[in-house]
Design a protein around this motif. Sequence first.
Motif, PDB file in Angstrom:
ATOM      1  N   ASP A   1      -4.354  -1.370  -2.470  1.00 22.27           N
ATOM      2  CA  ASP A   1      -5.743  -1.738  -2.708  1.00 22.27           C
ATOM      3  C   ASP A   1      -6.684  -1.048  -1.724  1.00 22.27           C
ATOM      4  OD1 ASP A   1      -7.529  -3.510  -4.313  1.00 22.27           O
ATOM      5  OD2 ASP A   1      -8.002  -4.349  -2.351  1.00 22.27           O
ATOM      6  N   ALA A   2      -6.243  -0.900  -0.483  1.00 21.45           N
ATOM      7  CA  ALA A   2      -7.069  -0.209   0.508  1.00 21.45           C
ATOM      8  C   ALA A   2      -7.287   1.245   0.116  1.00 21.45           C
ATOM      9  CB  ALA A   2      -6.396  -0.294   1.885  1.00 21.45           C
ATOM     10  N   SER A   3      -6.282   1.869  -0.501  1.00 21.59           N
ATOM     11  CA  SER A   3      -6.435   3.267  -0.923  1.00 21.59           C
ATOM     12  C   SER A   3      -7.449   3.387  -2.062  1.00 21.59           C
ATOM     13  CB  SER A   3      -5.081   3.838  -1.371  1.00 21.59           C
ATOM     14  OG  SER A   3      -4.711   3.367  -2.660  1.00 21.59           O
ATOM     15  N   ARG A   4      -7.540   2.347  -2.896  1.00 26.53           N
ATOM     16  CA  ARG A   4      -8.435   2.415  -4.059  1.00 26.53           C
ATOM     17  C   ARG A   4      -9.902   2.263  -3.682  1.00 26.53           C
ATOM     18  NH1 ARG A   4      -4.651  -2.037  -7.088  1.00 26.53           N
ATOM     19  NH2 ARG A   4      -2.815  -0.713  -7.415  1.00 26.53           N
ATOM     20  N   HIS A   5     -10.164   1.658  -2.537  1.00 28.10           N
ATOM     21  CA  HIS A   5     -11.548   1.380  -2.147  1.00 28.10           C
ATOM     22  C   HIS A   5     -12.020   2.223  -0.970  1.00 28.10           C
ATOM     23  CE1 HIS A   5     -10.325  -2.344  -4.337  1.00 28.10           C
ATOM     24  NE2 HIS A   5     -11.548  -2.224  -4.828  1.00 28.10           N
ATOM     25  N   HIS A   6     -11.219   3.196  -0.581  1.00 27.85           N
ATOM     26  CA  HIS A   6     -11.621   4.059   0.529  1.00 27.85           C
ATOM     27  C   HIS A   6     -12.625   5.094   0.028  1.00 27.85           C
ATOM     28  CE1 HIS A   6     -11.419   6.774   3.957  1.00 27.85           C
ATOM     29  NE2 HIS A   6     -10.791   5.818   4.624  1.00 27.85           N
ATOM     30  N   PRO A   7     -13.717   5.322   0.752  1.00 24.78           N
ATOM     31  CA  PRO A   7     -14.745   6.248   0.269  1.00 24.78           C
ATOM     32  C   PRO A   7     -14.276   7.692   0.133  1.00 24.78           C
ATOM     33  CG  PRO A   7     -15.184   5.551   2.533  1.00 24.78           C
ATOM     34  CD  PRO A   7     -14.104   4.669   2.016  1.00 24.78           C
ATOM     35  N   ALA A   8     -13.229   8.077   0.850  1.00 17.44           N
ATOM     36  CA  ALA A   8     -12.744   9.461   0.775  1.00 17.44           C
ATOM     37  C   ALA A   8     -11.801   9.693  -0.399  1.00 17.44           C
ATOM     38  CB  ALA A   8     -12.041   9.838   2.073  1.00 17.44           C
ATOM     39  N   VAL A   9     -11.411   8.608  -1.097  1.00 17.48           N
ATOM     40  CA  VAL A   9     -10.398   8.691  -2.147  1.00 17.48           C
ATOM     41  C   VAL A   9     -11.041   8.601  -3.526  1.00 17.48           C
ATOM     42  CG1 VAL A   9      -8.331   7.619  -3.112  1.00 17.48           C
ATOM     43  CG2 VAL A   9      -8.636   7.723  -0.640  1.00 17.48           C
ATOM     44  N   LYS A  10     -10.728   9.587  -4.366  1.00 19.45           N
ATOM     45  CA  LYS A  10     -11.212   9.585  -5.745  1.00 19.45           C
ATOM     46  C   LYS A  10     -10.280   8.787  -6.655  1.00 19.45           C
ATOM     47  CE  LYS A  10     -12.732  13.512  -7.256  1.00 19.45           C
ATOM     48  NZ  LYS A  10     -12.803  14.888  -7.818  1.00 19.45           N
ATOM     49  N   LEU A  11      -8.987   8.880  -6.404  1.00 14.29           N
ATOM     50  CA  LEU A  11      -7.985   8.170  -7.199  1.00 14.29           C
ATOM     51  C   LEU A  11      -6.963   7.568  -6.254  1.00 14.29           C
ATOM     52  CD1 LEU A  11      -6.941   7.562 -10.111  1.00 14.29           C
ATOM     53  CD2 LEU A  11      -5.540   9.621  -9.904  1.00 14.29           C
ATOM     54  N   GLY A  12      -6.871   6.234  -6.235  1.00 10.17           N
ATOM     55  CA  GLY A  12      -5.949   5.550  -5.340  1.00 10.17           C
ATOM     56  C   GLY A  12      -4.596   5.298  -5.981  1.00 10.17           C
ATOM     57  N   ILE A  13      -3.813   4.449  -5.328  1.00  7.26           N
ATOM     58  CA  ILE A  13      -2.451   4.160  -5.794  1.00  7.26           C
ATOM     59  C   ILE A  13      -2.507   3.297  -7.052  1.00  7.26           C
ATOM     60  CG2 ILE A  13      -0.231   3.134  -5.184  1.00  7.26           C
ATOM     61  CD1 ILE A  13      -1.018   5.704  -3.650  1.00  7.26           C
ATOM     62  N   SER A  14      -1.785   3.729  -8.071  1.00  8.49           N
ATOM     63  CA  SER A  14      -1.777   3.036  -9.356  1.00  8.49           C
ATOM     64  C   SER A  14      -0.860   1.810  -9.305  1.00  8.49           C
ATOM     65  CB  SER A  14      -1.270   3.976 -10.447  1.00  8.49           C
ATOM     66  OG  SER A  14       0.112   4.249 -10.251  1.00  8.49           O
ATOM     67  N   PRO A  15      -0.993   0.901 -10.285  1.00  4.48           N
ATOM     68  CA  PRO A  15      -0.035  -0.210 -10.368  1.00  4.48           C
ATOM     69  C   PRO A  15       1.419   0.274 -10.477  1.00  4.48           C
ATOM     70  CG  PRO A  15      -1.948  -0.692 -11.716  1.00  4.48           C
ATOM     71  CD  PRO A  15      -2.116   0.716 -11.233  1.00  4.48           C
ATOM     72  N   ARG A  16       1.622   1.405 -11.148  1.00  2.36           N
ATOM     73  CA  ARG A  16       2.979   1.956 -11.200  1.00  2.36           C
ATOM     74  C   ARG A  16       3.443   2.340  -9.802  1.00  2.36           C
ATOM     75  NH1 ARG A  16       2.131   5.846 -14.387  1.00  2.36           N
ATOM     76  NH2 ARG A  16       2.867   4.886 -16.315  1.00  2.36           N
ATOM     77  N   GLY A  17       2.537   2.884  -9.003  1.00  9.78           N
ATOM     78  CA  GLY A  17       2.875   3.226  -7.630  1.00  9.78           C
ATOM     79  C   GLY A  17       3.254   2.001  -6.819  1.00  9.78           C
ATOM     80  N   VAL A  18       2.576   0.880  -7.065  1.00 12.00           N
ATOM     81  CA  VAL A  18       2.897  -0.378  -6.378  1.00 12.00           C
ATOM     82  C   VAL A  18       4.306  -0.834  -6.758  1.00 12.00           C
ATOM     83  CG1 VAL A  18       2.293  -2.824  -6.192  1.00 12.00           C
ATOM     84  CG2 VAL A  18       0.491  -1.091  -6.162  1.00 12.00           C
ATOM     85  N   GLN A  19       4.619  -0.774  -8.052  1.00 11.98           N
ATOM     86  CA  GLN A  19       5.958  -1.164  -8.503  1.00 11.98           C
ATOM     87  C   GLN A  19       7.025  -0.249  -7.902  1.00 11.98           C
ATOM     88  OE1 GLN A  19       5.191  -0.859 -12.713  1.00 11.98           O
ATOM     89  NE2 GLN A  19       4.680  -3.027 -12.916  1.00 11.98           N
ATOM     90  N   ASN A  20       6.716   1.032  -7.840  1.00  8.20           N
ATOM     91  CA  ASN A  20       7.668   1.975  -7.241  1.00  8.20           C
ATOM     92  C   ASN A  20       7.869   1.715  -5.754  1.00  8.20           C
ATOM     93  OD1 ASN A  20       8.131   3.315  -9.641  1.00  8.20           O
ATOM     94  ND2 ASN A  20       6.698   4.971  -9.236  1.00  8.20           N
ATOM     95  N   CYS A  21       6.784   1.296  -5.081  1.00  7.38           N
ATOM     96  CA  CYS A  21       6.880   0.984  -3.653  1.00  7.38           C
ATOM     97  C   CYS A  21       7.845  -0.176  -3.426  1.00  7.38           C
ATOM     98  CB  CYS A  21       5.498   0.660  -3.101  1.00  7.38           C
ATOM     99  SG  CYS A  21       5.429   0.523  -1.300  1.00  7.38           S
TER     100      CYS A  21
END
Length: 321
Positions: A236-256
Amino acid sequence: MTFSNQTTQAIRKLHTLIEVVDQIVIGKKEVTRLTLNAMLASGHVLFEDIPGVGKTLLIKTISKCLEADFSRIQFTPDLIPSDIIGFSVPNLHDEQFEFRKGPIFNQIVLADEINRTSPRTQAAMLEAMSEKQVTLDGKTHQLPDPFFVLATQNPIDYEGTYPLPEAQLDRFLFQLSLGYPSPEQEVRMLESPEQLTAIEKLDPILSLSDFNSLKATVNTIHVNKQLLEYIVSLADASRHHPAVKLGISPRGVQNCLAAARSQALLNERDYVIPQDILSIVKPLFRHRLLFENKLDREDIDLFIEQLISQIAIPTKSRRTE
């Protein structure tokens, strides 16, 4: 829960496998370990490196140690989907078409220089990686189980390369890099020049049935709710960072979560601790993040470190629920 003797023995064979690979692909134990981690989590791996550092050698050696069906596909600009998935030919006996399987129908597929081919061919790879099936002439054909794509790509600024679409990058559980060997490791390589011959002489270390049993065990590894919340907080922090256009997807969370469980298994634990997560965040995040400005790998890894530092690490991990 404790592991059965059979599971414990299989895990120790995996550690033996890592040591054996290190005798051929010298000094890359951590890369080998992370590759096996991804495979235990039913994931694919993307190796990004300059040519000649041992990516193909590593993949071939792992395949031989697991006694898996293996194929290598060399990706080129003129490669078309049928070169990968196969094609239909007329059967002269019954005037029907017969499907001839392509090299994608193997348990471990080395997709060499995957970013040198066209988007049309990439689309065929995307279906195989995400659905573990291919479609030809309106008919669906299931791929083997297990099925892993271990792909290599040259850095994107090399001549003749195409950027992989975000949807396909997200299908890779890890992005790894072997990098240059240290001087000491390179001396060891020169002292052991018969690496390809050594692969041919290798005996399988772990059967695929045992490997599949370990994959099933991964799903039983306990994860405390605090750690689940920690994984989500990082994404979630990656999705709301001003430097990030595309953060970690829900699939990425499941993979984590899956990769953290695999890491715990490799450490012979039936529960996840924070270090299991922290040890896989960089290879799992780095190819999924899209930034407003282009960053090199070192800057991306530094960004991930800063992201981690902003989230409190849970203190509980054992079975407290």
